[in-house]
Scaffold this motif. Structure first.
Motif, PDB file in Angstrom:
ATOM      1  N   SER A   1       0.819  -1.218   0.000  1.00 24.62           N
ATOM      2  CA  SER A   1       0.000   0.000   0.000  1.00 24.62           C
ATOM      3  C   SER A   1       0.852   1.269   0.000  1.00 24.62           C
ATOM      4  CB  SER A   1      -0.939   0.013   1.210  1.00 24.62           C
ATOM      5  OG  SER A   1      -0.197   0.124   2.414  1.00 24.62           O
ATOM      6  N   GLU A   2       2.160   1.111   0.072  1.00 22.45           N
ATOM      7  CA  GLU A   2       3.030   2.281   0.062  1.00 22.45           C
ATOM      8  C   GLU A   2       3.131   2.866  -1.345  1.00 22.45           C
ATOM      9  OE1 GLU A   2       5.735  -0.003   3.166  1.00 22.45           O
ATOM     10  OE2 GLU A   2       4.421  -0.770   1.607  1.00 22.45           O
ATOM     11  N   TYR A   3       3.347   4.164  -1.391  1.00 29.29           N
ATOM     12  CA  TYR A   3       3.510   4.844  -2.671  1.00 29.29           C
ATOM     13  C   TYR A   3       4.646   5.834  -2.530  1.00 29.29           C
ATOM     14  CZ  TYR A   3       2.487   7.590  -6.820  1.00 29.29           C
ATOM     15  OH  TYR A   3       2.577   8.236  -8.016  1.00 29.29           O
TER      16      TYR A   3
ATOM     17  N   PHE B   1       3.203   7.715  12.821  1.00 32.25           N
ATOM     18  CA  PHE B   1       2.703   9.038  13.224  1.00 32.25           C
ATOM     19  C   PHE B   1       2.965  10.104  12.157  1.00 32.25           C
ATOM     20  CE2 PHE B   1       2.651   7.470  17.725  1.00 32.25           C
ATOM     21  CZ  PHE B   1       1.287   7.626  17.900  1.00 32.25           C
ATOM     22  N   ALA B   2       4.040   9.962  11.398  1.00 35.00           N
ATOM     23  CA  ALA B   2       4.283  10.918  10.307  1.00 35.00           C
ATOM     24  C   ALA B   2       3.140  10.858   9.295  1.00 35.00           C
ATOM     25  CB  ALA B   2       5.623  10.630   9.635  1.00 35.00           C
TER      26      ALA B   2
ATOM     27  N   GLN C   1       6.096   6.224   0.889  1.00 32.31           N
ATOM     28  CA  GLN C   1       5.235   6.750   1.950  1.00 32.31           C
ATOM     29  C   GLN C   1       4.147   5.733   2.296  1.00 32.31           C
ATOM     30  OE1 GLN C   1       5.729   9.898   3.400  1.00 32.31           O
ATOM     31  NE2 GLN C   1       7.605   9.748   2.214  1.00 32.31           N
ATOM     32  N   LEU C   2       3.854   5.615   3.592  1.00 36.02           N
ATOM     33  CA  LEU C   2       2.761   4.747   4.020  1.00 36.02           C
ATOM     34  C   LEU C   2       1.442   5.349   3.552  1.00 36.02           C
ATOM     35  CD1 LEU C   2       3.764   4.040   7.733  1.00 36.02           C
ATOM     36  CD2 LEU C   2       4.257   2.668   5.706  1.00 36.02           C
ATOM     37  N   ARG C   3       0.526   4.514   3.141  1.00 39.50           N
ATOM     38  CA  ARG C   3      -0.801   4.984   2.722  1.00 39.50           C
ATOM     39  C   ARG C   3      -1.886   4.450   3.640  1.00 39.50           C
ATOM     40  NH1 ARG C   3       0.469   9.288   0.261  1.00 39.50           N
ATOM     41  NH2 ARG C   3       1.566   9.007  -1.678  1.00 39.50           N
ATOM     42  N   VAL C   4      -1.724   3.229   4.131  1.00 37.48           N
ATOM     43  CA  VAL C   4      -2.737   2.587   4.957  1.00 37.48           C
ATOM     44  C   VAL C   4      -2.149   2.338   6.340  1.00 37.48           C
ATOM     45  CG1 VAL C   4      -4.209   0.556   5.213  1.00 37.48           C
ATOM     46  CG2 VAL C   4      -3.756   1.481   2.936  1.00 37.48           C
TER      47      VAL C   4
END
Length: 135
Positions: free
Chosen positions: A70-72, A100-101, A75-78
């Motif tokens: 799910s990363e893009y 938390f970011a 960056q974490l998305r979920v």
């Protein structure tokens, strides 16, 4: 049905009720939360306070996680919590700083319950983006 994952479902019936402020209580500080616990006031709460979120998860043995793939662009998305005995095979652990970011970048709110009506710990939680009128 004896499902220990009750924390993933809406405890209120009706459309839109999970976002309604009358069904939840915004908690901005640990002191306010401690006062409510001492008064034995239990209801759904909402916070953006990292310490409260982390303590809530750690008391239940939950770890920050995401869905693999799910990363893009790195960056974490979920965002998820991995509770002991649930989902670990399909969730990828992440560190609290990354979790938390993403939580902050998406301006998310953490809706949760400490205890059920019978006094047992509740795992109910939901990560929500605020509606435009709440911003």
């Amino acid at each position: 049905m004896n499902d220990h994952r009750l924390g993933t479902r809406n405890p209120y019936a009706g459309s839109g009720s999970t976002r309604s402020p009358k069904y939840s209580q915004e908690i901005q500080s640990q002191q306010r939360l401690d006062r409510l616990r001492a008064a034995n006031v239990e209801r759904t709460r909402v916070t953006r306070n990292h310490d409260i979120i982390r303590q809530w998860a750690e008391r239940r043995g939950a770890r920050p996680a995401t869905m693999p793939g799910s990363e893009y662009d790195g960056q974490l998305r979920v965002l998820r919590f991995d509770f002991p005995g649930y989902g670990g095979a399909v969730l990828r652990p992440v560190d609290w700083d990354d979790w938390f970011a993403t939580f902050d970048a998406k301006h998310m709110h953490f809706r949760y319950q400490d205890r059920r009506a019978d006094g047992t710990p509740s795992n109910f939680n939901r990560l929500e983006r605020p509606s435009p009128e709440d911003r």
